[in-house]
Write an enzyme that holds these catalytic residues in place. Structure first.
Site, PDB file in Angstrom:
ATOM      1  CG  ASP A 239      -1.887   1.169   1.275  1.00 31.28           C
ATOM      2  OD1 ASP A 239      -2.356   1.569   0.195  1.00 31.28           O
ATOM      3  OD2 ASP A 239      -2.184   1.674   2.373  1.00 31.28           O
ATOM      4  CG  HIS A 244       2.588   6.492  -1.503  1.00 28.18           C
ATOM      5  ND1 HIS A 244       2.138   6.741  -2.762  1.00 28.18           N
ATOM      6  CD2 HIS A 244       1.499   6.143  -0.778  1.00 28.18           C
ATOM      7  CE1 HIS A 244       0.826   6.568  -2.797  1.00 28.18           C
ATOM      8  NE2 HIS A 244       0.417   6.195  -1.609  1.00 28.18           N
ATOM      9  CE  LYS A 330      -3.288   2.566   6.394  1.00 31.72           C
ATOM     10  NZ  LYS A 330      -3.181   3.825   5.661  1.00 31.72           N
TER      11      LYS A 330
HETATM   12  C1  BG6 Z   1      -2.770   6.008   0.139  1.00 28.45           C
HETATM   13  C2  BG6 Z   1      -2.838   4.739   0.941  1.00 28.45           C
HETATM   14  O1  BG6 Z   1      -2.194   5.773  -1.107  1.00 28.45           O
HETATM   15  O2  BG6 Z   1      -2.006   6.960   0.850  1.00 28.45           O
HETATM   16  C3  BG6 Z   1      -3.449   5.012   2.293  1.00 28.45           C
HETATM   17  O3  BG6 Z   1      -3.612   3.771   0.234  1.00 28.45           O
HETATM   18  C4  BG6 Z   1      -2.696   6.121   2.994  1.00 28.45           C
HETATM   19  O4  BG6 Z   1      -3.450   3.828   3.080  1.00 28.45           O
HETATM   20  C5  BG6 Z   1      -2.557   7.336   2.086  1.00 28.45           C
HETATM   21  O5  BG6 Z   1      -3.394   6.473   4.162  1.00 28.45           O
HETATM   22  C6  BG6 Z   1      -1.674   8.402   2.693  1.00 28.45           C
HETATM   23  O6  BG6 Z   1      -1.676   9.516   1.858  1.00 28.45           O
HETATM   24  P1  BG6 Z   1      -1.642  10.988   2.453  1.00 28.45           P
HETATM   25  O7  BG6 Z   1      -1.544  11.882   1.263  1.00 28.45           O
HETATM   26  O8  BG6 Z   1      -2.907  11.159   3.229  1.00 28.45           O
HETATM   27  O9  BG6 Z   1      -0.427  11.002   3.323  1.00 28.45           O
END
Ligand code: BG6
Length: 488
Positions: A239, A244, A330
């Site tokens: 995820d 990211h 999380k």
């Molecule tokens: C998403 C994930 O891509 O990014 C989520 O699927 C996560 O699990 C989220 O919470 C976090 O993104 P941001 O921009 O809120 O930090």
């Protein structure tokens, strides 16, 4: 109402957006509010949006869904005239209505527009559904001359990513595919490039001779929300990390590209990924928060990780021997998105024992990737008064002090706009993604057991062994300076 936007910022031609997964979580939270903002701010004049999803809705009911999404997730006030202008450009086709209905809806939208138009398909659906959506677009004859934004996960391992790319390429050419990673759309992530390559000051020390180690730390306080089904299949590594965190690592570690263009930027990022050593499962801590297995939609014996911390290595001339520590999870103690670069300590200290030198860790350069981004450079300086006592001091920059925060586009908005303009600079390539799955192979094949952690903690205890002899930068010992307080 619509402002005048400088030329070249918006797309050249009016867009018809086919939003597949239009009633889903991402669409309601980010895409519909984002498109609304782009439309009302005047970035996408004439844009028409056709929602598509499994739900059997009328266009009117879809408009009501969109209105609710704005009420819930659009951070600003929705003016009545802006809403009614937006509602007018929304249409809806249930998936079950099939390819002909979709083709007709797109034709209707295009005839409502004057002159040349472009199509953007946004597939906000899981990979299995994405392929059927791609087939649907093919059957509806909506492929030629269009662009398609794909959402992660781009496969679940190397084989599935290769297979997914092959199936995509059977319908769309690679140049038409925009794989979105919203972290790269964050203003602060792009600022890494500006910071590194627009200044002569830092790049000379951006290497193994001066940098001791790097941390990319993205703890979240959030839980699963309504996403248990997705999360159970995905877990923290797929995820967050393989998407990211690795992409941010790419920006942080890449060589200077020859131009600020998609080809050179992707090439340099891909070189970083090629230089990464396969992830050693012994350098990974997988965690699961206590109570996860009791959540609705979660297998009571689930082995899915809700937390992951790992040590990575990039085996090239710039980074050999410099550990990169990554962590995300999380229901942790704080929500943060931080890149922290620890510099090497001076070789010899002339300062007497007890002076405080080194007592508060190494000098750090810290990027906060939050929406109102911050940057800090910490160093030792003399405490005023007699003798030579040293304290950790810092120089800090906060975006909200510039008065330009209002100009910031939300990550999805920025990326949707880029895709409409055909600019692939901040999108990821098939090659890069496949390489990331390749380095992940040892971990995916023999994952270490999940260790439980308390909600509201920083993860399982073994995270400290993972970084030893270093320490996790978070939680910060000293908080960010509050610009509203004098003398802080
Ligand atoms: C998403 C994930 O891509 O990014 C989520 O699927 C996560 O699990 C989220 O919470 C976090 O993104 P941001 O921009 O809120 O930090």
């Amino acid at each position: 109402m619509a402002k005048r936007i400088p030329p070249g910022v918006g797309p050249k031609f009016p867009q018809v957006v086919v939003l597949v997964g239009a009633t889903g979580d991402l669409s309601r939270r980010k895409l519909l509010p984002g498109l609304f903002h782009l439309a009302t701010a005047g970035f996408i004049p004439g844009c028409r949006i056709i929602g598509v999803s499994l739900d059997d809705l009328t266009p009117e009911a879809f408009r009501a869904t969109a209105r609710e999404a704005l009420a819930q997730f659009y951070g600003r006030k929705v003016a009545d005239e802006d809403w009614s202008a937006f509602a007018d450009v929304l249409d809806y086709v249930p998936l079950a209505a099939g390819a002909d209905a979709l083709r007709e809806a797109v034709a209707r939208a295009e005839t409502a527009l004057v002159g040349e138009t472009r199509r953007l398909h946004y597939l906000s659906v899981p990979p299995s559904a994405a392929l059927s959506a791609v087939r649907l677009l093919g059957e509806a004859g909506l492929v030629e001359g269009s662009r398609v934004i794909m959402e992660k996960p781009f496969g679940t391992d190397l084989e599935s990513a290769v297979a997914l790319n092959a199936k995509l390429h059977a319908v769309f050419a690679e140049e038409q595919i925009f794989r979105i990673d919203h972290f790269l759309g964050k203003e602060a992530a792009q600022n890494i490039l500006a910071f590194r390559f627009a200044n002569g000051l830092f790049e000379p020390i951006w290497n193994r001779n001066f940098i001791d180690h790097v941390q990319i730390d993205v703890p979240e306080t959030l839980g699963l929300g309504a996403r248990a089904g997705f999360y159970e299949q995905t877990g923290a590594f797929r995820d967050m990390v393989v998407t990211h965190l690795f992409q941010i690592l790419g920006f942080m570690a890449m060589e200077p590209p020859t131009a600020l263009e998609p080809g050179p930027i992707n090439e340099e990022k891909n070189k970083v990924f090629r230089g990464m050593l396969p992830i050693d499962a012994a350098s990974v801590v997988r965690g699961q928060y206590i109570g996860y297995r009791q959540e609705e939609g979660v297998d009571p014996e689930s082995d899915t990780e809700t937390f992951i911390a790992m040590k990575c290595a990039i085996d090239n001339w710039r980074w050999a021997g410099v550990p990169f520590f990554l962590r995300t999870g999380k229901r942790l103690a704080e929500g943060q998105r931080v890149i922290s670069i620890a510099f090497r300590e001076p070789p010899k200290s002339m300062f007497p024992v007890g002076s405080g030198v080194g007592a508060q860790g190494p000098d750090h350069l810290t990027f906060d990737l939050a929406d109102s981004s911050k940057l800090s450079l910490s160093f030792y300086g003399k405490r005023p008064g007699p003798g030579m006592r040293l304290d950790k001091l810092s120089m800090q920059f906060a975006m909200h002090e510039t008065g330009l925060v209002g100009e910031v586009l939300e990550a999805y908005e920025r990326l949707i706009l880029d895709a409409m303009r055909g600019d692939r600079t901040l999108f990821t390539s098939a090659e890069g993604i496949e390489r990331l799955w390749e380095v992940s192979k040892p971990l995916l094949e023999t994952p270490p057991p999940v260790r439980l952690y308390a909600q509201g903690s920083w993860g399982p205890k073994s995270i400290h062994q993972l970084v030893a002899p270093h320490a996790w930068r978070l939680p910060f010992e000293r908080s960010w300076r509050d610009p509203n307080k004098s003398g802080a």
